[in-house]
Design a protein around this motif. Structure first.
Motif, PDB file in Angstrom:
ATOM      1  N   PRO A 125      -2.630  16.918 -11.517  1.00 17.09           N
ATOM      2  CA  PRO A 125      -3.927  16.271 -10.674  1.00 17.09           C
ATOM      3  C   PRO A 125      -4.819  15.768 -11.469  1.00 17.09           C
ATOM      4  O   PRO A 125      -5.725  14.780 -10.959  1.00 17.09           O
ATOM      5  CB  PRO A 125      -4.238  17.431  -9.909  1.00 17.09           C
ATOM      6  N   GLN A 126      -4.560  15.957 -12.770  1.00 14.36           N
ATOM      7  CA  GLN A 126      -5.603  15.371 -13.715  1.00 14.36           C
ATOM      8  C   GLN A 126      -5.313  14.061 -14.345  1.00 14.36           C
ATOM      9  O   GLN A 126      -5.692  13.629 -15.302  1.00 14.36           O
ATOM     10  CB  GLN A 126      -6.119  16.480 -14.847  1.00 14.36           C
ATOM     11  N   ALA A 127      -4.086  13.752 -13.978  1.00 13.07           N
ATOM     12  CA  ALA A 127      -3.454  12.555 -14.609  1.00 13.07           C
ATOM     13  C   ALA A 127      -4.148  11.238 -14.436  1.00 13.07           C
ATOM     14  O   ALA A 127      -4.552  10.571 -15.406  1.00 13.07           O
ATOM     15  CB  ALA A 127      -2.170  11.960 -13.940  1.00 13.07           C
ATOM     16  N   ALA A 128      -4.796  11.045 -13.322  1.00 14.15           N
ATOM     17  CA  ALA A 128      -5.847   9.702 -13.321  1.00 14.15           C
ATOM     18  C   ALA A 128      -6.894   9.832 -14.301  1.00 14.15           C
ATOM     19  O   ALA A 128      -7.276   8.834 -14.794  1.00 14.15           O
ATOM     20  CB  ALA A 128      -6.017   9.874 -11.737  1.00 14.15           C
ATOM     21  N   GLN A 129      -7.418  11.174 -14.028  1.00 10.91           N
ATOM     22  CA  GLN A 129      -8.704  11.167 -15.225  1.00 10.91           C
ATOM     23  C   GLN A 129      -8.366  10.811 -16.666  1.00 10.91           C
ATOM     24  O   GLN A 129      -9.033  10.162 -17.249  1.00 10.91           O
ATOM     25  CB  GLN A 129      -9.402  12.448 -14.882  1.00 10.91           C
ATOM     26  N   THR A 168       0.874  -1.213  -0.013  1.00  9.13           N
ATOM     27  CA  THR A 168       0.053  -0.042   0.019  1.00  9.13           C
ATOM     28  C   THR A 168       0.893   1.275  -0.031  1.00  9.13           C
ATOM     29  O   THR A 168       0.424   2.132  -0.601  1.00  9.13           O
ATOM     30  CB  THR A 168      -1.068   0.079   1.158  1.00  9.13           C
ATOM     31  N   LEU A 169       1.905   1.220   0.822  1.00 12.47           N
ATOM     32  CA  LEU A 169       2.863   2.123   0.788  1.00 12.47           C
ATOM     33  C   LEU A 169       3.380   2.645  -0.697  1.00 12.47           C
ATOM     34  O   LEU A 169       3.450   3.704  -1.102  1.00 12.47           O
ATOM     35  CB  LEU A 169       3.860   2.080   1.732  1.00 12.47           C
ATOM     36  N   ILE A 170       3.989   1.631  -1.324  1.00 16.13           N
ATOM     37  CA  ILE A 170       4.544   1.820  -2.834  1.00 16.13           C
ATOM     38  C   ILE A 170       3.420   2.064  -3.813  1.00 16.13           C
ATOM     39  O   ILE A 170       3.599   3.075  -4.547  1.00 16.13           O
ATOM     40  CB  ILE A 170       5.167   0.354  -3.095  1.00 16.13           C
ATOM     41  N   THR A 171       2.202   1.843  -3.554  1.00 12.59           N
ATOM     42  CA  THR A 171       1.308   2.306  -4.467  1.00 12.59           C
ATOM     43  C   THR A 171       0.644   3.825  -4.134  1.00 12.59           C
ATOM     44  O   THR A 171       0.764   4.655  -5.061  1.00 12.59           O
ATOM     45  CB  THR A 171      -0.137   1.374  -4.276  1.00 12.59           C
ATOM     46  N   THR A 172       0.551   4.144  -3.004  1.00 10.17           N
ATOM     47  CA  THR A 172       0.567   5.530  -2.531  1.00 10.17           C
ATOM     48  C   THR A 172       1.496   6.450  -2.952  1.00 10.17           C
ATOM     49  O   THR A 172       1.205   7.506  -3.220  1.00 10.17           O
ATOM     50  CB  THR A 172       0.208   5.789  -1.057  1.00 10.17           C
ATOM     51  N   LEU A 173       2.792   5.945  -2.887  1.00  7.03           N
ATOM     52  CA  LEU A 173       3.887   6.522  -3.357  1.00  7.03           C
ATOM     53  C   LEU A 173       3.801   6.882  -4.808  1.00  7.03           C
ATOM     54  O   LEU A 173       4.178   7.838  -5.416  1.00  7.03           O
ATOM     55  CB  LEU A 173       5.213   5.971  -2.952  1.00  7.03           C
ATOM     56  N   TYR A 174       3.434   5.919  -5.672  1.00  5.69           N
ATOM     57  CA  TYR A 174       3.270   5.898  -7.195  1.00  5.69           C
ATOM     58  C   TYR A 174       2.273   6.770  -7.312  1.00  5.69           C
ATOM     59  O   TYR A 174       2.281   7.747  -8.210  1.00  5.69           O
ATOM     60  CB  TYR A 174       2.988   4.474  -7.698  1.00  5.69           C
ATOM     61  N   PHE A 175       1.055   6.944  -6.734  1.00  4.77           N
ATOM     62  CA  PHE A 175      -0.006   8.060  -6.982  1.00  4.77           C
ATOM     63  C   PHE A 175       0.646   9.317  -6.613  1.00  4.77           C
ATOM     64  O   PHE A 175       0.328  10.372  -7.480  1.00  4.77           O
ATOM     65  CB  PHE A 175      -1.253   7.760  -6.290  1.00  4.77           C
ATOM     66  N   ALA A 176       1.283   9.592  -5.583  1.00  7.54           N
ATOM     67  CA  ALA A 176       1.966  10.773  -5.389  1.00  7.54           C
ATOM     68  C   ALA A 176       2.841  11.252  -6.100  1.00  7.54           C
ATOM     69  O   ALA A 176       2.753  12.491  -6.708  1.00  7.54           O
ATOM     70  CB  ALA A 176       2.452  10.757  -3.817  1.00  7.54           C
ATOM     71  N   LEU A 177       3.562  10.498  -6.806  1.00  8.32           N
ATOM     72  CA  LEU A 177       4.537  10.838  -7.710  1.00  8.32           C
ATOM     73  C   LEU A 177       3.959  11.113  -9.135  1.00  8.32           C
ATOM     74  O   LEU A 177       4.351  12.091  -9.613  1.00  8.32           O
ATOM     75  CB  LEU A 177       5.666   9.525  -7.975  1.00  8.32           C
ATOM     76  N   ARG A 178       2.818  10.340  -9.432  1.00 12.69           N
ATOM     77  CA  ARG A 178       2.122  10.573 -10.747  1.00 12.69           C
ATOM     78  C   ARG A 178       1.610  11.885 -10.645  1.00 12.69           C
ATOM     79  O   ARG A 178       1.392  12.647 -11.528  1.00 12.69           O
ATOM     80  CB  ARG A 178       1.132   9.369 -10.918  1.00 12.69           C
ATOM     81  N   GLU A 179       0.856  12.389  -9.453  1.00  5.07           N
ATOM     82  CA  GLU A 179       0.344  13.677  -9.210  1.00  5.07           C
ATOM     83  C   GLU A 179       1.400  14.822  -9.391  1.00  5.07           C
ATOM     84  O   GLU A 179       1.112  16.019 -10.056  1.00  5.07           O
ATOM     85  CB  GLU A 179      -0.416  13.756  -7.973  1.00  5.07           C
ATOM     86  N   ARG A 180       2.811  14.529  -8.569  1.00  3.00           N
ATOM     87  CA  ARG A 180       3.755  15.599  -8.819  1.00  3.00           C
ATOM     88  C   ARG A 180       4.047  15.808 -10.250  1.00  3.00           C
ATOM     89  O   ARG A 180       4.381  16.820 -10.661  1.00  3.00           O
ATOM     90  CB  ARG A 180       4.946  15.182  -7.984  1.00  3.00           C
TER      91      ARG A 180
END
Length: 258
Positions: free
Chosen positions: A248-252, A232-244
């Motif tokens: 913030p619209q990367a997921a959409q 879970t930590l690696i995944t939340t890190l991935y999302f934080a890095l992707r947003e950075r």
């Protein structure tokens, strides 16, 4: 639910940790269920069998250790890959604002298990080369490639593409990622110490303590917790890095063009 960041912001270690614990609190049945079934249970059963064979006076048991170790490695590799990819899906679903069932997570995990094994093998080989060249190159490679598996599962990058995507996402944040991994290792070390408490209390030797019923149960619990936390930590890190890196619209956007 995830708090959206802005592209180019500095990576916030506390926020990544908080989101990881939020995932585990928000969907405990799926996260800890997968971590137990595919992480702790196979490792516990096979590890117990290996230790029992190693301590047996029977020559036939000793001779079978090599095959047992090989089988142990293959099963753990398969289960670990399935657990990682399933936990990435469970974590990312929660970060997107919904809960993923064990069935949904395992379905994604099964679809991605072979590519994840490929990434894991190449990652291990790369780190081995890094260690041969001295310790520092291995650390640099580990930091560069740390979110390769979430990138593979969530973005369908392919095995080789996952490494390039991870390298891009971690650029400019590797010191913060290094600090985050130190925190993770300390937590894992503290949790793992719990498995040795019964042996210490009873004054058992290392081998006897390792195969005691109490230590076995505690080992299952601690492995479940550390497996869930790591993924879970690696995944939340991935999302934080992707947003950075992507905004913030990367997921959409990723959903639109998937």
């Amino acid at each position: 639910m995830a708090t959206k960041g802005q592209a180019g912001e500095s990576l916030a270690i506390g926020a990544v940790l908080g989101r990881a614990f939020g995932v585990m609190r928000g969907n405990p049945l799926t996260v800890f269920g997968i971590a137990f079934l595919l992480g702790a249970l196979p490792q516990g059963i096979l590890g117990y069998a290996v230790r029992a064979e190693a301590t047996s006076p029977d020559p036939a048991a000793q001779a079978g250790l090599v095959g047992l170790y090989m089988g142990y490695g293959l099963v753990v590799l398969l289960c670990s890959a399935l657990a990682q990819s399933a936990l990435v899906r469970a974590s990312s679903a929660y970060l997107e604002g919904r809960s993923a069932s064990i069935g949904e997570s395992l379905s994604v995990g099964l679809a991605k298990v072979l590519p994840v094994i490929g990434v894991s093998i190449l990652l291990s080989l790369g780190l081995m080369v890094g260690f041969l060249l001295l310790f520092v190159p291995a650390i640099i490679l580990a930091l560069m490639w740390i979110v390769a598996i979430p990138a593979l599962v969530e973005e369908n990058t392919g095995v080789i593409g996952a490494f390039g995507r991870s390298r891009y996402l971690t650029k400019g944040s590797r010191w913060q990622i290094f600090a985050l991994m130190i925190v993770l290792l300390v937590i894992i070390w503290l949790v793992a110490l719990l498995a040795f408490i019964p042996g210490a209390i009873l004054g058992l030797g290392v081998v006897a303590a390792a195969v005691s019923p109490a230590a076995t149960v505690l080992s299952l619990v601690t492995t479940t917790v550390t497996t869930a936390l790591s993924s879970t930590l690696i995944t939340t890190l991935y999302f934080a890095l992707r947003e950075r890196q992507d905004g913030p619209q990367a997921a959409q956007l990723a959903d639109v063009f998937a």
